[in-house]
Design a protein around this motif. Structure first.
Motif, short mmCIF file in Angstrom:
data_model
loop_
_atom_site.label_atom_id
_atom_site.label_comp_id
_atom_site.label_asym_id
_atom_site.label_seq_id
_atom_site.Cartn_x
_atom_site.Cartn_y
_atom_site.Cartn_z
N TRP A 1 -4.19 116.30 -56.87
CA TRP A 1 -2.98 115.47 -56.83
C TRP A 1 -3.00 114.57 -58.06
O TRP A 1 -3.68 113.54 -58.08
CB TRP A 1 -2.93 114.67 -55.54
CG TRP A 1 -2.35 115.47 -54.40
CD1 TRP A 1 -2.06 116.80 -54.40
CD2 TRP A 1 -1.98 114.99 -53.11
NE1 TRP A 1 -1.53 117.19 -53.20
CE2 TRP A 1 -1.46 116.10 -52.38
CE3 TRP A 1 -2.02 113.75 -52.49
CZ2 TRP A 1 -1.01 115.98 -51.08
CZ3 TRP A 1 -1.56 113.63 -51.18
CH2 TRP A 1 -1.06 114.73 -50.48
N CYS B 1 4.30 112.87 -49.69
CA CYS B 1 3.82 112.71 -51.07
C CYS B 1 4.33 113.77 -52.03
O CYS B 1 4.22 113.61 -53.25
CB CYS B 1 2.29 112.70 -51.08
SG CYS B 1 1.58 111.28 -50.22
N LEU B 2 4.87 114.87 -51.51
CA LEU B 2 5.27 115.97 -52.38
C LEU B 2 6.73 116.34 -52.15
O LEU B 2 7.22 116.31 -51.02
CB LEU B 2 4.40 117.21 -52.12
CG LEU B 2 2.87 117.04 -52.24
CD1 LEU B 2 2.18 118.36 -51.92
CD2 LEU B 2 2.48 116.56 -53.63
N SER C 1 9.45 109.61 -55.05
CA SER C 1 8.15 109.36 -55.66
C SER C 1 7.11 109.51 -54.56
O SER C 1 7.43 109.38 -53.37
CB SER C 1 8.09 107.96 -56.28
OG SER C 1 8.26 106.97 -55.28
N PRO C 2 5.85 109.78 -54.92
CA PRO C 2 4.82 110.01 -53.90
C PRO C 2 4.71 108.84 -52.92
O PRO C 2 4.56 107.69 -53.32
CB PRO C 2 3.54 110.15 -54.73
CG PRO C 2 4.00 110.65 -56.05
CD PRO C 2 5.32 109.99 -56.29
#
Length: 666
Positions: free
Chosen positions: A470, A453-454, A326-327
């Protein structure tokens, strides 16, 4: 100067297997003239023909509007060294010689340039040149005594002192001194023969089977001739030849008849009628003294690296993906992941010998330690048993001088190879940079542990586009945002996300769009850069009339320069580096430059009049938190846990590893 040996044919005789010579010089007149006399210039530029008409065009275009520069420029055949880059001559020379085992780089160093710091360090490139695998740099220190208006100190010290200076730096100096051109040419020719023979012997000894690679004393030439050699001794009653007045333009005011006569006598003193035929073409018996084809220095393929460039063998960067459930859930050092990728790039290209890393003593500090699993640091000085990963065969080039690293890399690339000067980013960006052509790629990122985050798939799409919304951090989908929160750089992105979370808590009705940028060139219009967004796409992302709070790791004015033509530029507010800083905590550095989450929240509130009094309690909480921050760090010397341990989507702070230099040694 180095060209004279070709004209005499002496290098050809002394070194038949020698494949190529490369010249590093700064002023354009000599290299342009030699390229023209060798015929190369006319081959590249047919309008500058080998006759009187072509010669007239050549002369007129020199240092003239619409023509060519007075210094060596990219369009000069046989050149890789920009004339205005005083200080980089030797760094460029050594960068060209690395991994070019049959190349002699003749590097002419003016005694003025020799007074720069970059050049003074450049002499020490011989501590990194391995004669078993590399070419050779033949430095030619030209002592003509003066720069623009002052004497040069290396020309004003005794020859014995100068000899000791160069011997102390590991060279074997040869002196060529005189003022009579014919005698000096013969003397230089003999010295060049001697130097080339010594270079060949050094190579042969180092490359013999079972030979121990040692650092040799490479030859060096000190070439002392008068400044303005063969110009008029005096002009208007003032000393010219062998004096600073001969620098560049020794005579102006060409409306004076006397000056025209002086110029005519000066030019005729070179007896052009003995060198050129009636059509203005160089006489064949003279032209034939130069080598043919690519053995001409002006046609050396090493000076046109695109002819020699070969693609790197590349691993699949997807194999190095960091799992991101998850981010922000995963904390890792992007630069360390990059080091693993570069390790395998190095491994795949060891046989090709066309890839090196350059670092100002920061390879480990920048988290590229894994590269040393497959190679070592290059070092030709003494190596002690306790030294870590040093050898003459290393492909990691570490020296504290950033000038040296920059110069080495520039020349290594310009002669058709690949390299990296310590910088860091996501693997998809690194892969793109190593595959790209005709770009100067600048990658900027941190080396400390940071939230990811990705996922790899998301990162590929995001980095390919260069910027994007985002969605996980935005809440405006299906409508218009009240504010756009833009960010570029790892710390500004983290602070932006933290600010968004605070806004959601204190002003939940606010619609926020988060736009992250990884390619700054996308901010420009397409007319200015091929990566630029169309106005339509830019307006769709950033809106035409909503406030934009842009958090940037560099100077704020850069973002304004890139976006000043955009529709909504008037509503763009950039927070970035204001040159504020001292020894303090990481978060306090951000606070000192108004780039922290609290200042970003305040910027949002101040630019949304609809909030008005409703946000008064929020602003007060922001100010109180900044006071609390200052009191905490002055007592404990570290950031508050809720700051240092902040993580997207997690209510309680998480325990984090510090940002000290301990990671350098992992």
């Amino acid at each position: 100067m180095a060209q004279q040996a070709f004209e005499d044919g002496s290098i050809e005789d002394a070194c038949p297997p020698l494949r190529a010579l490369l010249s590093i010089m700064a002023h354009g007149s000599s290299l342009v003239a030699h390229a023209y006399l060798e015929g190369t210039y006319s081959e590249f530029y047919p309008n500058i023909s080998q006759d009187a008409e072509g010669m007239q065009k050549l002369f007129k275009q020199f240092s003239f509007p619409g023509g060519i520069p007075s210094h060596v420029a990219p369009e000069t055949p046989g050149s890789i060294h920009e004339g205005g880059e005083l200080g980089y001559a030797l760094s460029h020379a050594y960068g060209a010689a690395f991994d070019n085992p049959d190349l002699i780089v003749a590097c002419v160093v003016g005694d003025g340039e020799a007074e720069t710091g970059a050049l003074a360090t450049g002499w020490h490139g011989n501590k990194f040149l391995n004669p078993a695998r590399d070419g050779c740099v033949l430095p030619i220190l030209h002592l003509n005594g003066y720069k623009i208006a002052n004497p040069c100190f290396l020309a004003r010290i005794p020859e014995e002192e100068l000899q000791k200076y160069f011997e102390g730096m590991g060279y074997k100096p040869y002196f060529v001194v005189g003022h009579e051109p014919h005698l000096v040419h013969q003397q230089l020719s003999e010295v060049l023969d001697t130097c080339v023979a010594e270079i060949k012997q050094i190579w042969a000894d180092a490359r013999a089977k079972g030979a121990e690679v040692k650092r040799p004393a490479w030859p060096l030439i000190v070439f002392r001739t008068p400044k303005g050699w063969t110009c008029p001794p005096e002009i208007d009653g003032k000393k010219c030849e062998d004096y600073w007045r001969s620098h560049q333009v020794p005579m102006g005011d060409m409306d004076k008849v006397e000056h025209i006569k002086i110029l005519e006598q000066w030019m005729k003193a070179y007896k052009p009628e003995e060198l050129f035929d009636e059509a203005g073409k160089l006489k064949s018996e003279i032209a034939e003294l130069a080598p043919a084809g690519q053995r001409r220095m002006s046609d050396n393929p090493h000076a046109n690296g695109g002819l020699l460039l070969r693609d790197l063998k590349m691993p699949d960067f997807r194999d190095y993906a960091v799992k991101v459930p998850s981010p922000g859930a995963t904390i890792t050092e992007s630069a360390r992941e990059m080091g693993k990728f570069l390790r395998d790039v190095m491994k795949l290209n060891m046989d090709a010998k066309n890839f090196r890393l350059f670092s100002p003593d920061e390879n480990n500090s920048n988290r590229w330690q894994d590269v040393l699993d497959v190679t070592t640091r290059c070092y030709m000085a003494d190596i002690y048993p306790e030294d870590d990963k040093l050898s003459p065969d290393g492909r990691v080039m570490e020296v504290l001088s950033e000038h040296q690293c920059q110069g080495w890399l520039e020349a290594y690339l310009l002669t058709g190879r690949h390299g990296f000067f310590s910088c860091y980013e996501l693997l998809s960006v690194t892969d793109h940079c190593l595959r790209s052509r005709n770009y100067v790629n600048v990658v900027i990122a941190g080396k400390q542990p940071a939230p990811q985050c990705l996922t790899m798939d998301q990162a590929i799409k995001h980095c390919t586009a260069g910027l994007g919304i985002w969605e996980f951090a935005s809440n405006d989908k299906g409508g218009e945002p009240d504010v756009v929160m833009a960010c570029c750089g790892d710390v500004p992105t983290l602070e932006t996300l933290a600010a968004v979370e605070l806004i959601r808590k204190h002003v939940p009705e606010l619609k926020v769009r988060v736009v992250n940028i990884v390619d700054l060139m996308t901010l420009q219009p397409q007319s200015e850069h091929p990566h630029g967004l169309s106005d339509h796409d830019f307006d769709a992302l950033f809106t035409k009339d909503k406030p934009i709070i842009f958090a940037f790791h560099g100077y704020p004015w850069l973002i304004h320069r890139l976006t000043y033509r955009r529709t909504n530029h008037k509503n763009l507010h950039v927070r970035g580096y204001k040159e504020e800083g001292t020894t303090t905590t990481p978060f306090d550095m951000v606070v000192m430059n108004d780039l922290d989450r609290f200042h970003l929240c305040e910027d949002v509130v101040d630019r949304l009049p609809q909030l008005d009094a409703k946000a008064a309690y929020f602003k007060q909480a922001i100010h109180e938190k900044l006071i609390e921050h200052k009191e905490y760090i002055e007592k404990w010397g570290d950031d508050m846990p809720e700051i240092a341990g902040w993580k997207w989507g997690v209510k309680e702070p998480v325990k984090t590893r510090g940002t000290s230099t301990e990671g350098d040694n992992v």
